[in-house]
Design a protein around this motif. Structure first.
Motif, mmCIF file in Angstrom:
data_model
loop_
_atom_site.group_PDB
_atom_site.id
_atom_site.type_symbol
_atom_site.label_atom_id
_atom_site.label_comp_id
_atom_site.label_asym_id
_atom_site.label_seq_id
_atom_site.Cartn_x
_atom_site.Cartn_y
_atom_site.Cartn_z
ATOM 1 N N VAL A 1 0.853 -1.188 0.155
ATOM 2 C CA VAL A 1 0.033 0.092 0.020
ATOM 3 C C VAL A 1 0.807 1.332 0.194
ATOM 4 O O VAL A 1 1.655 1.478 0.972
ATOM 5 N N LEU B 1 -0.278 -0.818 -4.748
ATOM 6 C CA LEU B 1 -1.665 0.095 -4.810
ATOM 7 C C LEU B 1 -1.173 1.371 -4.397
ATOM 8 O O LEU B 1 -0.529 1.951 -3.464
ATOM 9 N N GLU C 1 -7.566 4.497 -3.747
ATOM 10 C CA GLU C 1 -7.517 4.946 -2.259
ATOM 11 C C GLU C 1 -7.829 3.585 -1.225
ATOM 12 O O GLU C 1 -8.966 2.960 -1.396
ATOM 13 N N VAL C 2 -7.014 3.440 -0.409
ATOM 14 C CA VAL C 2 -7.149 2.318 0.595
ATOM 15 C C VAL C 2 -7.911 2.887 1.890
ATOM 16 O O VAL C 2 -7.316 3.991 2.405
ATOM 17 N N LEU D 1 -8.070 -1.759 6.911
ATOM 18 C CA LEU D 1 -7.211 -2.882 6.997
ATOM 19 C C LEU D 1 -8.006 -3.841 7.995
ATOM 20 O O LEU D 1 -8.338 -3.564 8.900
ATOM 21 N N VAL E 1 -7.374 -5.587 2.723
ATOM 22 C CA VAL E 1 -7.472 -4.345 2.740
ATOM 23 C C VAL E 1 -8.375 -3.805 1.952
ATOM 24 O O VAL E 1 -8.987 -4.246 0.921
ATOM 25 N N THR F 1 -10.474 -1.008 -0.228
ATOM 26 C CA THR F 1 -10.177 0.002 -1.108
ATOM 27 C C THR F 1 -11.497 0.477 -1.320
ATOM 28 O O THR F 1 -12.656 -0.165 -1.383
ATOM 29 N N TYR G 1 -4.430 -10.537 0.924
ATOM 30 C CA TYR G 1 -3.090 -10.429 0.759
ATOM 31 C C TYR G 1 -2.566 -11.584 1.339
ATOM 32 O O TYR G 1 -3.241 -12.222 2.517
ATOM 33 N N LEU H 1 1.485 -8.200 3.682
ATOM 34 C CA LEU H 1 0.857 -6.792 3.549
ATOM 35 C C LEU H 1 2.054 -5.860 3.885
ATOM 36 O O LEU H 1 2.723 -5.849 5.030
ATOM 37 N N LEU I 1 3.035 -1.760 4.530
ATOM 38 C CA LEU I 1 2.292 -0.467 4.782
ATOM 39 C C LEU I 1 3.538 0.443 4.148
ATOM 40 O O LEU I 1 4.550 0.354 4.925
ATOM 41 N N THR J 1 2.900 3.947 3.063
ATOM 42 C CA THR J 1 1.796 5.029 2.710
ATOM 43 C C THR J 1 2.437 6.364 2.978
ATOM 44 O O THR J 1 2.092 7.469 2.739
#
Length: 414
Positions: free
Chosen positions: A22, A47, A90-91, A94, A101, A103, A110, A113, A115, A117
């Motif tokens: 993400v 993503l 856009e996530v 979680l 996740v 969205t 997953y 995962l 992160l 961001t």
């Protein structure tokens, strides 16, 4: 369908989903690339919230802002690497128990995962939505600011940190009238000690930018900035650079532990408190054995180095063979000077100067327990390179030699 069959189907979906990342900035892209380089053959999905091809951020305040480059897209062939790139996604949440996740386009399962961001810039209270007020974090931000610089506008910069100095540098290069407003009593107040930041504050006037310290913004109106002491500053544009916070608001209620600073509290392998979930880059803090403290590093090199450890741990099945304990590093170009920093000076001894801070080139070193803890170099890349290696080695050094600019830092080892 029986409950057992449903569970088997769900597990199959998770396995097929492989690694989901993400965030499509430096940390996310480098994680995807590192996975392939280290031998991960399963699916990799990246993503990104923005619609643009993933890009590097440092050029935004330099070449892109000044119109010398249209973008700063990474030179990565995602299709050739077998990386599924999903942009404009856009996530929103979680669900760690389900390994999914959420969205706007639906849930994404997953196996692992990551992160990545990053961080979001802080806004100036009361200035949101005022015409002419800008941030500088994204490609779109730089695109909106380019015509401001091209027109040689009168610009007020709020914040004399790293990003404020870099934007002020670009604006002066473009011929803009620049006023920088800083609430603290000096530049880089949150980053460097007063005695080190003080000579850097003089660079502003030398390059034709007005610096106002100890000045607080009362309000921003179209065409002007009002200060708390009653002063009024004309401003065709206002650029806010007062810091950033980890982009982790979407993790509320997810079970992923966050620190008081909003960062994901990763461990020494960059794993989070949720099974199979890692965090890397600006959104995560990590424990440093080298500095015996938890670090949150909002700089490019951290987003480059951390992904390699994440990829290695995923491929090793979480065996924890490689820990993440870097010597933090960053650089900044401001007012014709190349500034580099390595290490972490908090809790160190008083700084040792190498050279005259009034000169064009100089550096500062910090020792802790007889070892080099950090180095700041202005136009002295050799000091930075040698100092960084000394920090990594943990070698004892002679303070007198460290303080002698005529002696190479590598020769200061006892």
């Amino acid at each position: 369908m029986s409950e057992q069959t449903q569970q088997q189907t769900q597990q199959a979906d998770i396995t097929r989903s492989g690694v989901v990342i993400v965030g499509a900035g430096m940390a996310g892209v480098q994680t995807a690339v590192a996975l392939r380089e280290q031998g991960w053959t399963g699916p990799v999905t990246l993503l990104g919230a923005e619609p643009h091809q993933p890009y590097d951020r440092p050029p935004l305040s330099k070449a892109v802002l000044l119109g010398k480059a249209e973008d700063s897209a990474f030179d990565v062939d995602f299709e050739e690497l077998g990386i599924q790139l999903r942009l404009g996604v856009e996530v929103t949440g979680l669900r760690a128990a389900d390994r999914e996740v959420d969205t706007e386009a639906g849930p994404v399962p997953y196996e692992f995962l990551v992160l990545a961001t990053g961080a979001v810039p802080l806004t100036l209270p009361g200035a949101e939505g005022v015409p002419g007020v800008h941030l500088l974090r994204t490609l779109d931000d730089a695109a909106r600011l380019r015509p401001v610089l091209a027109a040689g506008s009168a610009v007020v910069v709020v914040g004399a940190g790293w990003i404020g100095a870099e934007f002020a540098t670009a604006a002066r290069e473009a011929g803009c009238a620049v006023t920088v407003v800083e609430a603290a009593d000096r530049v880089l107040a949150g980053a460097l000690p007063a005695e080190v930041a003080e000579p850097m504050g003089r660079w502003y006037a030398q390059e034709g930018a007005e610096l106002l310290t100890g000045a607080r913004v009362a309000s921003v109106e179209p065409g002007r900035v009002l200060l708390a002491d009653g002063r009024e500053l004309p401003a065709e544009a206002v650029v806010v650079g007062i810091g950033a916070r980890p982009a982790t608001g979407w993790l509320a209620g997810s079970g992923v532990e966050l620190g008081p600073d909003g960062a994901v509290t990763a461990d020494e392998w960059l794993r989070t408190s949720a099974p199979g979930v890692y965090a890397v880059g600006d959104c995560a803090s990590f424990p440093s054995g080298r500095y015996r403290s938890r670090l949150l590093v909002h700089h490019w090199d951290n987003a480059l180095q951390g992904p390699r450890v994440v990829a290695a741990d995923i491929l090793a099945g979480g065996s924890g063979e490689q820990v993440y304990d870097p010597v933090p590093y960053f650089w900044s170009e401001q007012f014709g000077r190349f500034v580099q920093y390595a290490g972490h000076h908090a809790g160190a001894d008083a700084p040792l100067w190498r050279g005259d801070p009034e000169a064009d080139t100089w550096s500062v070193c910090w020792l802790r327990e007889g070892r080099l803890a950090a180095v700041l170099a202005v136009g002295r890349p050799r000091d930075l390179a040698q100092g960084r290696r000394l920090i990594e080695s943990g070698a004892l050094v002679d303070p007198a030699k460290v303080a002698d600019p005529a002696i190479a830092l590598k020769s200061a080892v006892l």
